[in-house]
Design an enzyme around this catalytic site. Sequence first.
Site, PDB file in Angstrom:
ATOM      1  N   HIS A  31    -107.589 -33.955   2.489  1.00  0.00           N
ATOM      2  CA  HIS A  31    -107.559 -34.143   3.913  1.00  0.00           C
ATOM      3  C   HIS A  31    -107.679 -35.290   4.439  1.00  0.00           C
ATOM      4  CE1 HIS A  31    -106.406 -32.176   7.675  1.00  0.00           C
ATOM      5  NE2 HIS A  31    -107.183 -33.139   8.048  1.00  0.00           N
ATOM      6  N   ALA A  32    -106.613 -36.018   4.930  1.00  0.00           N
ATOM      7  CA  ALA A  32    -106.650 -37.420   5.444  1.00  0.00           C
ATOM      8  C   ALA A  32    -108.130 -37.604   6.416  1.00  0.00           C
ATOM      9  CB  ALA A  32    -105.341 -37.857   6.044  1.00  0.00           C
TER      10      ALA A  32
ATOM     11  N   HIS B  71    -102.018 -42.726  12.205  1.00  0.00           N
ATOM     12  CA  HIS B  71    -102.874 -41.817  12.744  1.00  0.00           C
ATOM     13  C   HIS B  71    -104.303 -42.201  12.541  1.00  0.00           C
ATOM     14  CE1 HIS B  71    -105.134 -38.267  14.609  1.00  0.00           C
ATOM     15  NE2 HIS B  71    -105.790 -38.488  13.409  1.00  0.00           N
ATOM     16  N   GLU B  72    -104.309 -42.467  11.078  1.00  0.00           N
ATOM     17  CA  GLU B  72    -105.636 -42.820  10.358  1.00  0.00           C
ATOM     18  C   GLU B  72    -106.030 -44.196  10.640  1.00  0.00           C
ATOM     19  OE1 GLU B  72    -107.751 -40.500   9.190  1.00  0.00           O
ATOM     20  OE2 GLU B  72    -106.122 -38.952   9.322  1.00  0.00           O
TER      21      GLU B  72
ATOM     22  N   HIS C 284    -107.826 -44.627  13.798  1.00  0.00           N
ATOM     23  CA  HIS C 284    -109.413 -44.397  13.847  1.00  0.00           C
ATOM     24  C   HIS C 284    -109.933 -45.828  13.414  1.00  0.00           C
ATOM     25  CE1 HIS C 284    -109.273 -40.336  14.461  1.00  0.00           C
ATOM     26  NE2 HIS C 284    -108.590 -39.955  13.688  1.00  0.00           N
TER      27      HIS C 284
ATOM     28  N   GLU D 210    -108.854 -39.254  18.486  1.00  0.00           N
ATOM     29  CA  GLU D 210    -107.652 -38.785  17.646  1.00  0.00           C
ATOM     30  C   GLU D 210    -106.352 -39.389  18.488  1.00  0.00           C
ATOM     31  OE1 GLU D 210    -107.979 -37.381  15.088  1.00  0.00           O
ATOM     32  OE2 GLU D 210    -110.029 -36.868  15.131  1.00  0.00           O
TER      33      GLU D 210
ATOM     34  N   HIS E  73    -110.288 -27.889   8.855  1.00  0.00           N
ATOM     35  CA  HIS E  73    -111.352 -28.003   9.781  1.00  0.00           C
ATOM     36  C   HIS E  73    -112.352 -27.003  10.092  1.00  0.00           C
ATOM     37  CE1 HIS E  73    -108.051 -30.792  10.463  1.00  0.00           C
ATOM     38  NE2 HIS E  73    -108.782 -31.597  11.194  1.00  0.00           N
TER      39      HIS E  73
ATOM     40  N   TYR F 174    -108.033 -32.525  18.947  1.00  0.00           N
ATOM     41  CA  TYR F 174    -106.495 -32.807  19.055  1.00  0.00           C
ATOM     42  C   TYR F 174    -105.606 -32.140  20.069  1.00  0.00           C
ATOM     43  CZ  TYR F 174    -108.362 -33.292  14.204  1.00  0.00           C
ATOM     44  OH  TYR F 174    -109.332 -33.722  13.168  1.00  0.00           O
TER      45      TYR F 174
HETATM   46  O1  X8Z Z   1    -106.870 -33.607  10.698  1.00  0.00           O
HETATM   47  C1  X8Z Z   1    -106.087 -34.391  11.294  1.00  0.00           C
HETATM   48  C2  X8Z Z   1    -106.043 -35.793  10.815  1.00  0.00           C
HETATM   49  C3  X8Z Z   1    -107.295 -36.487  10.516  1.00  0.00           C
HETATM   50  S1  X8Z Z   1    -108.379 -36.782  11.879  1.00  0.00           S
HETATM   51  C4  X8Z Z   1    -105.077 -35.971   9.752  1.00  0.00           C
HETATM   52  N1  X8Z Z   1    -105.240 -33.882  12.084  1.00  0.00           N
HETATM   53  C5  X8Z Z   1    -105.255 -32.585  12.474  1.00  0.00           C
HETATM   54  C6  X8Z Z   1    -104.688 -31.717  11.358  1.00  0.00           C
HETATM   55  O2  X8Z Z   1    -104.277 -32.125  10.327  1.00  0.00           O
HETATM   56  O3  X8Z Z   1    -104.860 -30.371  11.377  1.00  0.00           O
HETATM   57  C7  X8Z Z   1    -104.152 -34.712  12.565  1.00  0.00           C
HETATM   58  C8  X8Z Z   1    -103.316 -34.076  13.605  1.00  0.00           C
HETATM   59  C9  X8Z Z   1    -104.073 -32.620  13.755  1.00  0.00           C
HETATM   60 ZN    ZN Z   2    -107.583 -38.046  12.974  1.00  0.00          ZN
END
Ligand code: X8Z
Ligand code: ZN
Length: 546
Positions: A340-341, A370-371, A374, A398, A498, A508
């Site tokens: 997960h990024a 997006h990354e 950060h 975010e 998450h 988010y």
């Molecule tokens: O988790 C993330 C990023 C890392 S902060 C990739 N996001 C959420 C997800 O993937 O569920 C970005 C959008 C929503």
């Molecule tokens: Zn993020």
Amino acid sequence: MQKTRLFPLLALYLALVPMTATAQAPTAADAKAFVDKAEEKLLAASIAAERANWVAANFITEDTELIAAEGSQRRMELAAGLAKEATRFDGLALDADVARKLALLKLSLTLAAPADPKKSEELARIAAGMEAAYGRGKWTPPGGEPLDLEEISRRMATSRDPKELAALWAGWHSIAPPLRKDYARYVELGNAGAKELGFADMGAMWRSKYDMPPDAYAKELDRLWEQVKPLYVSLHAYVRMRLRETYGKDVVPEKGPIPAHLLGNMWAQQWGNIYPLLAPKDADPGYDLTKILVEKKTDARQMVRYGEGFFTSLGMAPLPKSFWERSLFTRPRDREVVCHASAWCIDWVDDLRLKMCIEINAEDFATVHHELGHNVYQRAYNRQPVLFRDSANDGFHEAIGDTVALSLTPEYLVKLGLLPKAPPAGKDVGYLLNMALEKIAFLPFGLLIDKWRWQAFSGEVPEARWNQAWWDLKLKYQGVTPPMARTEADFDPAAKYHIASGTPYSRYFLAHVLQFQMHRALAKTAGCTTPIHTCSIYGTRKREPG
Ligand code: X8Z
Ligand code: ZN
């Protein structure tokens, strides 16, 4: 007599007590000294914890998991201890920045350590263990090879066979039930830690980070949702109609919810992958960024270079050399990693890193921006006092990179040489539909994840109804149903990163509102006068006043 004999003693006592009290009562200067020391200790503990977390996320093994748990335990024990100690300054008139730092001490972490070290150790181990278990997660289809989440997601993005989609969906969700027992203990111990700090429960602690009382924050989210909900309802109805045309009336009902496995994404959180099923006949922009990137033989590193190029075009410094040496851009073949990024700043100054198993597609093109948002933010606040090295609230963190990604317009792709020429005017309905599938589809999902956790943390929903409560929220907010019957033997929330990793999610939802406000403001500042979705701030710099 007694009176006369006692009187001098009493007088002496009364004379001394205020003196002793004055000597011991903490002053504003004491509070400042305490905060300075606290920042020093927190910085050291955080660097150690982040280093251990980085290694654990990049090499998942029993040992790295334990080392990461130890680092996290030390950091959260330190933070909780300092937050408790800080109560001795309650009621003192303090400088605004010292007062803010004391408040942040309680709020800087998402897990609060219970005072009993056995319990905080158990909590840290469970948290590290769940994240590692999610990272290792695989599903083996009958007679096939084990599949990781990236591979399952790739197939879900393109398959149009409802049976295969349901199998992929159920396959990935089978990684979650083994986490349920640990999750229950995590809730119990996390709540205990939060209560010791004076919060009603862990959910109230999470909701206290937005400069308003926790209940007001929950209300604010509901207010925002009511504003954007009509957009979602329209999109949902349109998508349901088109999916019904594709899959037939036996698979997709005319009214009511959409089966969650048909939306091109494991959690039905973003629907861009089914754009080809929904593309408007006369207003498709006529290009497919995924196809272009693949045809150009773009590799993962180049994807990140494009992202960096956007930020440098705004006048920001290039990423440090160490970023390119220490980041992870592709899933390694010979070890388990948390794919997960995420974006890191290990030393809280400039040891920036990206950890992402980049796929060459349009979605990850945006995610790279997006990354890096950060990382750029982390570097922008690196000279602040330690406790201020964070965003205004986590929604801002975010939103930065996503704001920039709103500038990835066709005209911008032309500038990069990825597209020969921009689509003619009138072809932007398809572009906007795609945007809606990414951004509007996300909103109810962004809201419900923490609605579920808040209920689970407060006990409003007992563990015996956790899965049912999850699907009640999925139905109420997203209007989706599971592809097959679910029971309490399932633990579907933990099939999302998450939840397993304990990362708060309402950030988010906020970001999906904030990013459009920021894009509008930036576009205006950059002098863009055309419709907002056609504005790109690429290459624009702050104009000096005068
Ligand atoms: O988790 C993330 C990023 C890392 S902060 C990739 N996001 C959420 C997800 O993937 O569920 C970005 C959008 C929503
Ligand atoms: Zn993020």
